[in-house]
Design a protein around this motif. Structure first.
Motif, PDB file in Angstrom:
ATOM      1  N   ILE A   1       8.437  -1.483 -14.113  1.00 51.33           N
ATOM      2  CA  ILE A   1       9.647  -1.336 -13.303  1.00 51.33           C
ATOM      3  C   ILE A   1       9.899   0.136 -12.990  1.00 51.33           C
ATOM      4  N   LYS A   2       9.687   1.003 -13.987  1.00 47.68           N
ATOM      5  CA  LYS A   2       9.849   2.445 -13.771  1.00 47.68           C
ATOM      6  C   LYS A   2       8.874   2.941 -12.711  1.00 47.68           C
ATOM      7  N   CYS A   3       7.635   2.468 -12.784  1.00 49.96           N
ATOM      8  CA  CYS A   3       6.611   2.897 -11.831  1.00 49.96           C
ATOM      9  C   CYS A   3       6.969   2.420 -10.418  1.00 49.96           C
ATOM     10  N   ALA A   4       7.406   1.164 -10.306  1.00 48.37           N
ATOM     11  CA  ALA A   4       7.789   0.628  -9.001  1.00 48.37           C
ATOM     12  C   ALA A   4       8.979   1.379  -8.424  1.00 48.37           C
ATOM     13  N   GLU A   5       9.957   1.700  -9.263  1.00 48.13           N
ATOM     14  CA  GLU A   5      11.137   2.426  -8.788  1.00 48.13           C
ATOM     15  C   GLU A   5      10.753   3.784  -8.218  1.00 48.13           C
ATOM     16  N   ALA A   6       9.845   4.471  -8.894  1.00 47.70           N
ATOM     17  CA  ALA A   6       9.406   5.781  -8.415  1.00 47.70           C
ATOM     18  C   ALA A   6       8.715   5.656  -7.063  1.00 47.70           C
ATOM     19  N   PHE A   7       7.864   4.647  -6.909  1.00 52.14           N
ATOM     20  CA  PHE A   7       7.190   4.430  -5.626  1.00 52.14           C
ATOM     21  C   PHE A   7       8.204   4.121  -4.528  1.00 52.14           C
ATOM     22  N   LEU A   8       9.147   3.241  -4.810  1.00 53.63           N
ATOM     23  CA  LEU A   8      10.107   2.808  -3.790  1.00 53.63           C
ATOM     24  C   LEU A   8      10.997   3.943  -3.311  1.00 53.63           C
ATOM     25  N   LYS A   9      11.250   4.918  -4.189  1.00 55.69           N
ATOM     26  CA  LYS A   9      12.103   6.044  -3.799  1.00 55.69           C
ATOM     27  C   LYS A   9      11.468   6.917  -2.720  1.00 55.69           C
ATOM     28  N   LEU A  10      10.150   6.811  -2.538  1.00 50.45           N
ATOM     29  CA  LEU A  10       9.509   7.572  -1.464  1.00 50.45           C
ATOM     30  C   LEU A  10       9.883   7.017  -0.092  1.00 50.45           C
ATOM     31  N   GLY A  11      10.226   5.736  -0.031  1.00 56.89           N
ATOM     32  CA  GLY A  11      10.621   5.139   1.239  1.00 56.89           C
ATOM     33  C   GLY A  11       9.514   5.080   2.263  1.00 56.89           C
ATOM     34  N   LEU A  12       8.273   4.863   1.818  1.00 62.18           N
ATOM     35  CA  LEU A  12       7.151   4.789   2.750  1.00 62.18           C
ATOM     36  C   LEU A  12       7.230   3.529   3.600  1.00 62.18           C
ATOM     37  N   ASN A  13       6.580   3.583   4.757  1.00 66.71           N
ATOM     38  CA  ASN A  13       6.514   2.431   5.645  1.00 66.71           C
ATOM     39  C   ASN A  13       5.936   1.227   4.909  1.00 66.71           C
ATOM     40  N   HIS A  14       6.432   0.049   5.223  1.00 67.12           N
ATOM     41  CA  HIS A  14       5.990  -1.158   4.513  1.00 67.12           C
ATOM     42  C   HIS A  14       4.549  -1.548   4.807  1.00 67.12           C
ATOM     43  N   SER A  15       3.919  -0.886   5.771  1.00 71.38           N
ATOM     44  CA  SER A  15       2.531  -1.216   6.095  1.00 71.38           C
ATOM     45  C   SER A  15       1.512  -0.329   5.382  1.00 71.38           C
ATOM     46  N   VAL A  16       1.972   0.585   4.531  1.00 78.46           N
ATOM     47  CA  VAL A  16       1.024   1.458   3.845  1.00 78.46           C
ATOM     48  C   VAL A  16       0.104   0.638   2.951  1.00 78.46           C
ATOM     49  N   SER A  17      -1.080   1.162   2.714  1.00 79.46           N
ATOM     50  CA  SER A  17      -2.085   0.486   1.901  1.00 79.46           C
ATOM     51  C   SER A  17      -1.975   0.967   0.453  1.00 79.46           C
ATOM     52  N   ILE A  18      -1.853   0.020  -0.478  1.00 76.10           N
ATOM     53  CA  ILE A  18      -1.568   0.338  -1.884  1.00 76.10           C
ATOM     54  C   ILE A  18      -2.635  -0.290  -2.774  1.00 76.10           C
ATOM     55  N   LEU A  19      -3.065   0.433  -3.783  1.00 74.29           N
ATOM     56  CA  LEU A  19      -3.964  -0.100  -4.807  1.00 74.29           C
ATOM     57  C   LEU A  19      -3.231  -0.123  -6.142  1.00 74.29           C
ATOM     58  N   ASP A  20      -3.150  -1.307  -6.745  1.00 72.66           N
ATOM     59  CA  ASP A  20      -2.591  -1.457  -8.088  1.00 72.66           C
ATOM     60  C   ASP A  20      -3.752  -1.434  -9.063  1.00 72.66           C
ATOM     61  N   LEU A  21      -3.849  -0.349  -9.827  1.00 71.44           N
ATOM     62  CA  LEU A  21      -4.979  -0.115 -10.724  1.00 71.44           C
ATOM     63  C   LEU A  21      -4.675  -0.688 -12.102  1.00 71.44           C
ATOM     64  N   ALA A  22      -5.609  -1.441 -12.667  1.00 75.72           N
ATOM     65  CA  ALA A  22      -5.372  -2.203 -13.898  1.00 75.72           C
ATOM     66  C   ALA A  22      -4.188  -3.133 -13.643  1.00 75.72           C
ATOM     67  N   ALA A  23      -4.345  -3.944 -12.598  1.00 76.96           N
ATOM     68  CA  ALA A  23      -3.241  -4.730 -12.053  1.00 76.96           C
ATOM     69  C   ALA A  23      -2.774  -5.838 -12.979  1.00 76.96           C
ATOM     70  N   GLY A  24      -3.643  -6.304 -13.881  1.00 79.89           N
ATOM     71  CA  GLY A  24      -3.267  -7.380 -14.779  1.00 79.89           C
ATOM     72  C   GLY A  24      -2.860  -8.635 -14.039  1.00 79.89           C
ATOM     73  N   THR A  25      -1.765  -9.235 -14.435  1.00 78.09           N
ATOM     74  CA  THR A  25      -1.277 -10.466 -13.800  1.00 78.09           C
ATOM     75  C   THR A  25      -0.426 -10.183 -12.565  1.00 78.09           C
ATOM     76  N   GLY A  26      -0.272  -8.910 -12.225  1.00 76.89           N
ATOM     77  CA  GLY A  26       0.448  -8.559 -11.008  1.00 76.89           C
ATOM     78  C   GLY A  26       1.909  -8.204 -11.191  1.00 76.89           C
ATOM     79  N   LEU A  27       2.311  -7.809 -12.400  1.00 79.07           N
ATOM     80  CA  LEU A  27       3.713  -7.458 -12.627  1.00 79.07           C
ATOM     81  C   LEU A  27       4.155  -6.305 -11.734  1.00 79.07           C
ATOM     82  N   LEU A  28       3.375  -5.222 -11.708  1.00 83.53           N
ATOM     83  CA  LEU A  28       3.728  -4.050 -10.905  1.00 83.53           C
ATOM     84  C   LEU A  28       3.586  -4.342  -9.415  1.00 83.53           C
ATOM     85  N   GLY A  29       2.441  -4.906  -9.022  1.00 87.14           N
ATOM     86  CA  GLY A  29       2.237  -5.221  -7.613  1.00 87.14           C
ATOM     87  C   GLY A  29       3.278  -6.193  -7.096  1.00 87.14           C
ATOM     88  N   GLY A  30       3.643  -7.177  -7.927  1.00 89.98           N
ATOM     89  CA  GLY A  30       4.654  -8.140  -7.523  1.00 89.98           C
ATOM     90  C   GLY A  30       6.023  -7.515  -7.356  1.00 89.98           C
TER      91      GLY A  30
END
Length: 448
Positions: free
Chosen positions: A258-287
């Motif tokens: 959640i902390k990692c996602a919050e930091a990313f979201l604060k950048l306010g990047l366009n929703h079409s940017v390409s993102i890689l979730d590294l060591a994604a696991g079950t998708g908690l961060l990506g989700g």
């Protein structure tokens, strides 16, 4: 056996309690009025089974019994408090227990229609992490109602993460937040928060058969060491994939993603940017990022079991089975992503600081790297002891910019602190402010 007070006796007890608390504890009086009002508004049958946690003065029971609800039990860790309540005959049963983890109440699962507490969640009483035990003893579609001081008033990082802990339970389908509001009483200068939470239908997993937080921490620590065979780590996560979300989020109080996602979201990047979730696991961060409208997310993990769980949820655009290590180990082209996010991926036996150069290879110029990890690996792994040195070397070589970090934060997972880094791949050009080279353009929000 139901309480044996007459209506007149209940009225006398309630009035006496209100008078006493008006002089001694206005905060509890206001809190009790709030939870009782919410309880009555539910319009439940008077036969409903009710548990009053951290019962205190007994005013909650006296109030709701005066409305016809007599199947009310008290639970408190203080024996003198229970003896006082028993002398007033304010409850049906008196349970002497401390709420301190799964199974700690000793109460059978799915026992109550409503669990209620006025101020029971407090720095000197119940921990917010114990909400899981409370939900366990609720019947499906049962309600939990509570008031508490604000996180700021508690001056506790644990309570600062209360809402995030609750959000994790909502995300995993254990409960629904029906109501959450801040309240204030100008007359008494009392402030606080009110929650009304509904346990969702369907049986809870059998948490008593799950590892305790101590056992879970031991299992993880035995796996995440420098000397471990990478194949053993993969097998560990494959076997764990079915229970990973419940174990890590609910038992382990994992908030790093959640902390990692919050930091990313604060950048306010366009929703079409390409993102890689590294060591994604079950998708908690990506989700968590996808919930905010980002759809172009790839997930990479060394465990097929973990990726399979993420795929069932349809979180990622592409599912990449790979182990991040040497240069070229991420099977994608150079300059492919605008952002790389990783929570709980950097750890002994998993991803090491030496992999930063490989991450930079697949990142576009101007792109960002977000890393949330458990703090303390630098003291137990010689390779992680060099992480800050590695980052500084890459910065001096103009391959990377350290935007934020290392920042140490509370409650990453299993009562361990977390460590956060935000890095950026330099660009010699002035592209859209805050956006990587060739990424969709959008103005950036204030980060802090």
């Amino acid at each position: 056996m139901a309480t044996a007070l007459t209506a007149d006796q209940l009225s006398h007890q309630l009035n006496a309690l209100k008078l006493d608390m008006s002089a001694k504890n206005v905060q509890e009086l206001v809190s009790a009025d709030k939870v009782c009002t919410e309880f009555i508004n539910l319009n439940l049958p008077v036969q409903s089974e009710v548990l009053d946690l951290c019962a205190g003065s007994g005013i909650v029971s006296a109030n709701i019994q005066s409305r016809g609800f007599i199947n009310v039990d008290a639970l408190d860790e203080d024996m003198p408090t229970l003896r006082n309540l028993q002398s007033k005959k304010l409850y049906r049963n008196y349970i002497w227990r401390e709420v301190s983890g799964i199974g700690s109440t000793g109460i059978r699962e799915e026992s109550y229609d409503v669990v209620i507490t006025a101020g029971g969640f407090a720095a000197n009483a119940m921990s917010p992490n114990d909400i899981t035990e409370v939900l366990r003893i609720l019947k499906p579609d049962g309600y939990m109602i509570w008031t508490m001081k604000t996180a700021q008033a508690e001056h506790s990082t644990e309570f600062g993460l209360f809402e995030q802990n609750l959000a994790g339970l909502v995300k995993t389908g254990k409960c629904q937040i029906v109501k959450h509001e801040n309240f204030s009483d100008s007359r008494t200068r009392t402030r606080g928060e009110l929650y009304l939470v509904k346990r969702l239908a369907g049986r809870f997993p059998d948490y008593l058969d799950r590892p305790t937080s101590v056992e879970l921490q031991k299992q993880i620590e035995e796996t995440l060491v420098d000397s471990v065979d990478p194949k053993h780590t993969v097998k560990f996560y494959d076997a764990w994939s079915d229970k990973y979300d419940d174990d890590l989020v609910i038992v382990g109080n994992y908030n790093g993603y959640i902390k990692c996602a919050e930091a990313f979201l604060k950048l306010g990047l366009n929703h079409s940017v390409s993102i890689l979730d590294l060591a994604a696991g079950t998708g908690l961060l990506g989700g968590e990022i996808a919930r905010h409208g980002y759809t172009n997310i790839d997930g990479l993990d060394s465990s097929l079991g973990m990726l399979g769980k993420a795929k069932k949820q349809g979180i990622f655009k592409n599912y990449i089975h790979a182990t991040v290590d040497r240069f070229g180990s991420i099977p994608v082209n150079d300059d492919s992503y605008d952002a790389i996010v990783s929570s709980n991926g950097f750890a002994p036996g998993q991803i090491y600081p030496e992999s930063l150069q490989e991450m930079l290879r697949v990142l576009r110029p101007g792109g960002y790297i977000f890393i949330a990890m458990k703090d303390g690996y630098q003291a137990q792994s010689h390779r992680f002891a060099m992480m800050d040195t590695k980052i500084n070397d890459l910065c001096q070589q103009k391959q990377m910019e350290l935007t934020i970090g290392p920042v140490v934060f509370k409650h990453f997972m299993l009562n361990s602190d977390g460590r956060f880094y935000m890095l950026r791949k330099p660009t010699s050009h002035s592209w859209a402010v805050g956006s990587p080279h060739n990424s969709p353009r959008q103005a950036r929000k204030a980060f802090l």
